[in-house]
Motif scaffolding. Sequence first.
Motif, PDB file in Angstrom:
ATOM      1  N   GLU A 584       9.059 -21.410  -3.053  1.00 54.69           N
ATOM      2  CA  GLU A 584       8.947 -22.661  -2.062  1.00 54.69           C
ATOM      3  C   GLU A 584       8.808 -22.276  -0.724  1.00 54.69           C
ATOM      4  N   ASP A 585       8.913 -21.095  -0.218  1.00 52.82           N
ATOM      5  CA  ASP A 585       8.961 -21.159   1.277  1.00 52.82           C
ATOM      6  C   ASP A 585       7.465 -20.651   1.855  1.00 52.82           C
ATOM      7  N   LYS A 586       7.572 -19.515   2.226  1.00 57.39           N
ATOM      8  CA  LYS A 586       6.324 -19.113   3.151  1.00 57.39           C
ATOM      9  C   LYS A 586       4.866 -19.014   2.503  1.00 57.39           C
ATOM     10  N   TYR A 587       4.763 -19.517   1.249  1.00 61.92           N
ATOM     11  CA  TYR A 587       3.572 -19.390   0.538  1.00 61.92           C
ATOM     12  C   TYR A 587       2.577 -20.687   0.652  1.00 61.92           C
ATOM     13  N   GLY A 588       1.397 -20.654   0.857  1.00 61.96           N
ATOM     14  CA  GLY A 588       0.307 -21.531   0.766  1.00 61.96           C
ATOM     15  C   GLY A 588       0.115 -21.874  -0.745  1.00 61.96           C
ATOM     16  N   ALA A 589      -1.024 -22.581  -0.943  1.00 59.77           N
ATOM     17  CA  ALA A 589      -1.102 -23.067  -2.226  1.00 59.77           C
ATOM     18  C   ALA A 589      -1.426 -21.803  -3.333  1.00 59.77           C
ATOM     19  N   LYS A 590      -2.217 -20.690  -2.668  1.00 57.57           N
ATOM     20  CA  LYS A 590      -2.474 -19.286  -3.375  1.00 57.57           C
ATOM     21  C   LYS A 590      -1.444 -18.432  -2.842  1.00 57.57           C
ATOM     22  N   VAL A 591      -0.957 -17.274  -3.786  1.00 58.83           N
ATOM     23  CA  VAL A 591      -0.120 -16.491  -3.613  1.00 58.83           C
ATOM     24  C   VAL A 591      -0.592 -15.226  -3.867  1.00 58.83           C
ATOM     25  N   LYS A 592       0.372 -14.059  -3.420  1.00 61.46           N
ATOM     26  CA  LYS A 592      -0.096 -12.679  -4.050  1.00 61.46           C
ATOM     27  C   LYS A 592       0.926 -12.362  -5.153  1.00 61.46           C
ATOM     28  N   VAL A 593       0.304 -11.965  -6.262  1.00 59.33           N
ATOM     29  CA  VAL A 593       1.438 -11.490  -7.452  1.00 59.33           C
ATOM     30  C   VAL A 593       1.255  -9.997  -7.882  1.00 59.33           C
ATOM     31  N   TYR A 594       2.380  -9.425  -7.591  1.00 54.31           N
ATOM     32  CA  TYR A 594       2.255  -7.837  -7.888  1.00 54.31           C
ATOM     33  C   TYR A 594       2.820  -7.526  -9.077  1.00 54.31           C
ATOM     34  N   THR A 595       2.199  -6.776  -9.996  1.00 55.53           N
ATOM     35  CA  THR A 595       2.544  -6.640 -11.418  1.00 55.53           C
ATOM     36  C   THR A 595       2.704  -5.040 -11.574  1.00 55.53           C
ATOM     37  N   VAL A 596       3.941  -4.689 -12.117  1.00 54.02           N
ATOM     38  CA  VAL A 596       3.999  -3.193 -12.660  1.00 54.02           C
ATOM     39  C   VAL A 596       3.832  -3.365 -14.284  1.00 54.02           C
ATOM     40  N   HIS A 597       2.645  -2.904 -14.383  1.00 60.12           N
ATOM     41  CA  HIS A 597       2.205  -3.216 -15.880  1.00 60.12           C
ATOM     42  C   HIS A 597       2.878  -2.178 -16.880  1.00 60.12           C
ATOM     43  N   ASP A 598       3.145  -2.734 -18.237  1.00 53.69           N
ATOM     44  CA  ASP A 598       3.822  -2.016 -19.221  1.00 53.69           C
ATOM     45  C   ASP A 598       3.454  -2.341 -20.510  1.00 53.69           C
ATOM     46  N   THR A 599       2.239  -1.575 -21.002  1.00 52.86           N
ATOM     47  CA  THR A 599       1.888  -1.956 -22.393  1.00 52.86           C
ATOM     48  C   THR A 599       2.897  -1.905 -23.603  1.00 52.86           C
ATOM     49  N   GLN A 600       3.935  -1.018 -23.336  1.00 48.69           N
ATOM     50  CA  GLN A 600       4.880  -1.030 -24.302  1.00 48.69           C
ATOM     51  C   GLN A 600       5.724  -2.519 -24.360  1.00 48.69           C
ATOM     52  N   SER A 601       5.630  -3.192 -23.267  1.00 50.65           N
ATOM     53  CA  SER A 601       6.663  -4.013 -23.260  1.00 50.65           C
ATOM     54  C   SER A 601       5.934  -5.450 -23.851  1.00 50.65           C
ATOM     55  N   PRO A 602       6.582  -6.172 -24.786  1.00 51.57           N
ATOM     56  CA  PRO A 602       6.183  -7.536 -25.435  1.00 51.57           C
ATOM     57  C   PRO A 602       5.478  -8.469 -24.351  1.00 51.57           C
ATOM     58  N   LYS A 603       5.952  -8.151 -23.036  1.00 51.19           N
ATOM     59  CA  LYS A 603       5.495  -9.216 -21.998  1.00 51.19           C
ATOM     60  C   LYS A 603       4.067  -8.695 -21.276  1.00 51.19           C
ATOM     61  N   GLY A 604       3.846  -7.348 -21.706  1.00 54.46           N
ATOM     62  CA  GLY A 604       2.713  -6.847 -21.120  1.00 54.46           C
ATOM     63  C   GLY A 604       3.098  -6.108 -19.627  1.00 54.46           C
ATOM     64  N   PHE A 605       4.312  -6.479 -19.099  1.00 52.98           N
ATOM     65  CA  PHE A 605       4.452  -6.002 -17.956  1.00 52.98           C
ATOM     66  C   PHE A 605       6.109  -5.590 -17.876  1.00 52.98           C
ATOM     67  N   TYR A 606       6.345  -4.879 -16.955  1.00 51.71           N
ATOM     68  CA  TYR A 606       7.788  -4.593 -16.467  1.00 51.71           C
ATOM     69  C   TYR A 606       8.291  -5.512 -15.635  1.00 51.71           C
TER      70      TYR A 606
END
Length: 646
Positions: A584-606
């Motif tokens: 809720e703080d410094k971000y506007g309507a659009k934000v940047k999301v950093y993902t550490v990908h992990d195909t072995q995880s059920p979520k698809g990311f770490y």
Amino acid sequence: MKQLTTAEVRQTFLEFFKQKGHAILPSASLIPENDPTVLFTTAGMHPLVPYFLGERHPMGKRLASVQKCLRTVDIDNVGDNRHGTFFEMLGNWSLGDYFKEETIQWSYELLVGKEWFDIDPERLFVTVFKGDDDAPRDDESINIWQAQFAVHGIAAEVGEANEDEPAITSQGPRIYPYGKDNNWWGPAGQTGPCGPDTEIYYDTRRPHDSKYGPICHPACDCGRFIEIWNNVFMQYNKRDDGKFEPLAQRNVDTGMGLERMAAMLQGVPTIFDTDLNQKLIKVLKDVYNVAYGKDEDQDRSIRIIIDHIRAATFIIGDPRGVTPSNVGQGYIVRRLIRRAVREAKRLGITTLMSPTVAEAVIEEYQKTYPELEKNAEKILGELKKEEEKFAITIEQGLKKIKELVDEKRKHQSAIRLSERGQISGSAVGLNVISGKEAFDLYQTYGLPPEVIDEELAAYGDTFDKDEFEQELKKHQELSRTASAGAFKGGLADHSEETTKLHTATHLLHQALREVLGDHVAQKGSNITAERLRFDFVHPEKMTPEQIQSVEKIVNDVIARDLPVDCQEMTVQEAKADGAIGLFEDKYGAKVKVYTVHDTQSPKGFYSKEICGGPHVTHTGELRSFKIMKEEAVSSGVRRIKAVVAG
Ligand code: SER
């Protein structure tokens, strides 16, 4: 000139830049994240630093905001009618988009346009960079300004303040070139983006005060000219060898003080006379029966109270709020509250004061800063607690004075006895306390010198005022040097090391959640070139086994060299995707999301976190990770310091 309330000035500014294609950013936190060079956000541009250096901003290349800011360099001098600690900065930015032509034209349009601020252009004077060995005179800005003023038939000559021209007239020069001390913005003595600026001044036409020099000119300190807006042109990069090279991405960074602009448009002499500040002052009048505008000393105390309690309210009420303590930002909040309480005592206010003023601050600002209402209970509670604690400290200080007086008396009567009354009576009573001791009382117990003096007078004593002043000056110099250190290089370091530590922080955050549970939430983060520091919610000390497990998880992720990437999306999409982070703080309507990908995880990311970046592209770049320390910060909040090697 339009008569606008403070709220209307805010709205008008944002509306203007919206019409010029700017995305409006919400104010970022007052407490910077991942920037060890500053204690507080001191300018609208601070939260945007990574984007000046080339990071893509999710909201585009044209941005505008109203940013809450705090400057504490001169905290001990606040109280005159010009300085405040907390202020709001209105700003517009171009990240490699438009440059001088557009921004100067828009500045002029917003200031003089009939449907905007409607200021008489005859009242405006501007300053530009005069050129030196590093960079040439800013003739580009001069030409653009002249074209603007020409629209109103104003010649706008370039000139310097000189002895032959004792007073500025509308026929005289309107564009004043100055050196780096006035018209250059960037990290002093540091490397990084910087450049010339052009500042816009309003002529109050008050007579010049010759105390400030024989002649008046826009940057003169006499108060005739008020600086209302600064346009910085980041077009150079200062290199390690001290040379200035043209910057690949040329940015515009502007800053306008909301309070000053409101005061000017309302035709009032000081920032404390605006509609908003008068409402706050009225609370002191109504509740404690203190008059404003009758006595200069009393006015000074009232201004300090309003300014400091407002600042404390915003710091405690920030989404990344800080409470009074003896270190870092916490120490600043403590000083602000105690200084305000001291002034209240001076006004004869004997009952609890700070929560009452804070309630009025919350009321006046909550529409623009909803976090204040949300955190109202915490703000009022912390203020009450600190004010009460301070009352006890003052009591202890008064006791200490009595002890010091008694001790010295004993010592002196011993001397008197041994010298068989050779010392004259008058030498015994006066100056029993040295300036240094009085200064220690001031420092340790917060007793103002007047209170120490009054208390000593009751015993028929006094203290060495000159020595006290010397101690005070010494201390102020020290604290100024310290703050200068903290402000040095306002542009954060984005070296390789800090980038790796940014990514390590995300890996650590996720590992902590896996080992300790989902209650682990980030409370703060601070990164230097040497280490990361991460504060998080957890009720107890971590066991050595837990620390080992966290290290192992992070090191496994590093060893698997997982890819890291960045996507831009709305906050809603980020949440739906399972991203964590401060929503809720410094971000506007659009934000940047950093993902550490992990195909072995059920979520698809770490890990997936909302973050401004920058980050490495593969976790392997971190080589290895080690926790150096795990400790308590406050109740329910733990702190980890960790390093990477690679
Ligand atoms: N950074 C500049 C300032 O603080 C302009 O926003 O004045």
